[in-house]
Design a protein around this motif. Sequence first.
Motif, short mmCIF file in Angstrom:
data_model
loop_
_atom_site.label_atom_id
_atom_site.label_comp_id
_atom_site.label_asym_id
_atom_site.label_seq_id
_atom_site.Cartn_x
_atom_site.Cartn_y
_atom_site.Cartn_z
N ALA A 86 0.83 -1.34 0.09
CA ALA A 86 0.08 0.08 -0.01
C ALA A 86 0.81 1.30 0.09
O ALA A 86 1.70 1.27 0.66
N VAL A 87 0.30 2.22 -0.80
CA VAL A 87 1.35 3.46 -0.93
C VAL A 87 0.28 4.65 -0.59
O VAL A 87 -0.78 4.62 -1.13
N LEU A 88 0.64 5.57 0.34
CA LEU A 88 0.05 6.82 0.40
C LEU A 88 0.77 8.02 -0.17
O LEU A 88 1.86 8.02 0.00
N VAL A 89 0.35 8.66 -1.26
CA VAL A 89 0.74 9.95 -1.85
C VAL A 89 0.26 11.33 -1.20
O VAL A 89 -1.03 11.26 -1.30
N PHE A 90 0.87 11.97 -0.79
CA PHE A 90 0.41 13.32 -0.24
C PHE A 90 0.27 13.98 -1.46
O PHE A 90 1.09 14.48 -2.08
N GLY A 91 -0.96 14.69 -1.58
CA GLY A 91 -1.37 15.76 -2.87
C GLY A 91 -1.47 17.03 -2.16
O GLY A 91 -1.26 17.19 -0.96
N GLY A 92 -1.24 17.74 -3.36
CA GLY A 92 -1.31 19.24 -3.11
C GLY A 92 -2.44 19.91 -3.36
O GLY A 92 -3.50 19.26 -3.46
N PRO A 93 -2.48 21.28 -3.52
CA PRO A 93 -3.60 22.10 -3.68
C PRO A 93 -4.51 21.72 -4.74
O PRO A 93 -3.86 21.13 -5.80
N ARG A 94 -5.82 22.22 -5.18
CA ARG A 94 -6.62 21.91 -6.18
C ARG A 94 -5.76 22.22 -7.65
O ARG A 94 -5.96 21.34 -8.38
N ILE A 95 -5.23 23.21 -7.48
CA ILE A 95 -4.56 23.83 -8.84
C ILE A 95 -3.39 22.97 -9.24
O ILE A 95 -3.07 22.84 -10.60
N ALA A 96 -2.77 22.04 -8.20
CA ALA A 96 -1.40 21.38 -8.60
C ALA A 96 -1.69 19.89 -8.43
O ALA A 96 -0.83 19.25 -8.25
N GLY A 97 -2.75 19.55 -8.58
CA GLY A 97 -3.10 17.82 -8.35
C GLY A 97 -2.46 16.81 -9.21
O GLY A 97 -2.39 15.72 -8.74
N GLY A 98 -2.32 17.42 -10.24
CA GLY A 98 -1.81 16.42 -11.31
C GLY A 98 -0.48 15.88 -10.91
O GLY A 98 -0.36 14.46 -11.26
N ALA A 99 0.35 16.18 -10.23
CA ALA A 99 1.68 15.78 -9.99
C ALA A 99 1.75 14.70 -9.23
O ALA A 99 2.10 13.58 -9.27
N ALA A 100 0.83 14.66 -8.01
CA ALA A 100 0.45 13.61 -7.00
C ALA A 100 -0.11 12.48 -7.71
O ALA A 100 0.05 11.15 -7.53
N ARG A 101 -1.20 13.02 -8.55
CA ARG A 101 -1.72 11.74 -9.39
C ARG A 101 -0.94 10.88 -10.22
O ARG A 101 -1.09 9.66 -10.24
N LEU A 102 -0.06 11.73 -10.73
CA LEU A 102 1.05 11.10 -11.62
C LEU A 102 1.87 9.92 -10.78
O LEU A 102 2.09 8.87 -11.16
N SER A 103 2.28 10.48 -9.54
CA SER A 103 2.86 9.52 -8.78
C SER A 103 2.17 8.49 -8.34
O SER A 103 2.55 7.41 -8.24
N ALA A 104 0.98 8.54 -8.00
CA ALA A 104 -0.14 7.54 -7.74
C ALA A 104 -0.24 6.54 -8.54
O ALA A 104 0.21 5.21 -8.64
#
Length: 471
Positions: free
Chosen positions: A224-242
Amino acid sequence: MSRLDARAVAGGTSQTSLIERAARSCVRVIRGRYTRRPAAVLCGPGNNGADGWAIARLLRAADWPVTVYTLTPQKDLTGAAGQVAKGSGLTAEPLRAFRPEAAGLVIDALFGAGLSRPLVGDARGALDSLAEAAVPVVAIDLPSGVDGATGSVLGTAARAEVTVTFHAPKPGHLLSPGLGLRGELVVTDIGLPQDAEPDAHWNGPCLWTLPVPERDTHKYARGAVLVFGGPRIAGGAARLSAHGAARIGAGAVTVASPEEALDIYAAHLDAIMVKPVTDAASAKRLIEASKAKALVIGPGAGRTDATRSHVLAALETRVPIVVDADALTVFEDDPDTLMQALHEKAVLTPHIGEFGRVFPDIQGDKLSMTAAAAARAGTTVLLKGADTVISTPSRVPVINTSGTPWLATAGAGDVLTGAIAGLMAQGLGAHDAACAGAYLHGLAGQRGGRGVTADDLPGLLREAGRAVATR
Ligand SMILES: NC(=O)C1=CN([C@@H]2O[C@H](COP(=O)(O)OP(=O)(O)OC[C@H]3O[C@@H](n4cnc5c(N)ncnc54)[C@H](OP(=O)(O)O)[C@@H]3O)[C@@H](O)[C@H]2O)[C@H](O)CC1
Ligand SMILES: [K+]
């Protein structure tokens, strides 16, 4: 004489027989790739030059038109170069008479592992003119002028079509700009001792093993992996990591989202779960509740106090973690706090700019810089680039060259971050996860090729993993 040569010679193999074996390997490569044509062999004063003289003799014996150009007057050559030159029966021209356009092939045997200072004078002039010419070049051991230990160019160097080296690649073949100058790298075995530890490993699947799930597993046991996401405007980066974590085989991936961005993350993600996070205490609770075996923090996180406190909270749990991007930059004014909080199950994945923010005083060549950073951080540091270097205290550093310039695209690094966490969640240690992640990420980029985007990479990562894994 290099450490390895000295041991081989001490072990009973004479220097001249090593040179003869090296030259025979080179000639085999040359004749396998090029038809008979006028060859110019540029020879230096040391054993690299001795290789050149032996190559010239062997090519001449195979009926090639050969001209040797020597930096040191032939009568003044000493050591192995003098001996091999004498035994060759050839007479050389001075290097200053060399004109690349008169040759159909140039053998560059001016300097190899013994280069000790920048090139000047005739050697520089010959290589500058060679660099401008269209004639193919075969470099012996290294393109002359490239520092074998660091890949940097001392003065000048001409791009080779093929470089033939002996025993194992040197860091200079794998690190830029040497990486871009050596062309195809052919490594030949000339019978040197196999037991010496190299200065660096060339990354590849023989260095690590991809995890395989047990038959009776379940999604959390798969990792299991938990990715810390950022604010609304910058969510793509965390989604790519996920997605990177999921596509490299993690069984359950969750994005920890600020309350205000939950709807955006939820709308963009299906197989990836989304959970709210508010402060450091809730971050710790979520790490536990999500059964995370690895964490990602940094991509698109924002350079905020919240990011800083989430990094410190996450590190306190000692769950394996990849610390990237904003999670590094937020410690720019106080890198010591980050250094003290880090543990050996962390991987730092800076690009060179981020590296400078957390290790401002560490300078030099990429291999030494990464080693110094790993020693200070007490954990794995992966310094990104065309020549990604992975260093972990007490481990031989690893250089990854599996990538492609097409990977220089927005978001590609975020996928790498997720991939490393995905591998750690499946049980790989920090060092192996960083190496395997970097290799597969590079392979994914190669498979994507022209126009690949970060959105394509998770899917390509899955293909790369399937190509490398045995199951
Ligand atoms: N195990 C192996 O890999 C084998 C390698 N072989 C070949 O040997 C060379 C290394 O040989 P070495 O003699 O140690 O070094 P080089 O031939 O590269 O050069 C040393 C000589 O060059 C002089 N030097 C160094 N830098 C400069 C410069 N900028 N300008 C002018 N001259 C320079 C140096 O002089 P010093 O004053 O510094 O002492 C030396 O005279 C390796 O690359 C392989 O090709 C063996 O053939 C087989 C085993
Ligand atoms: K050379």
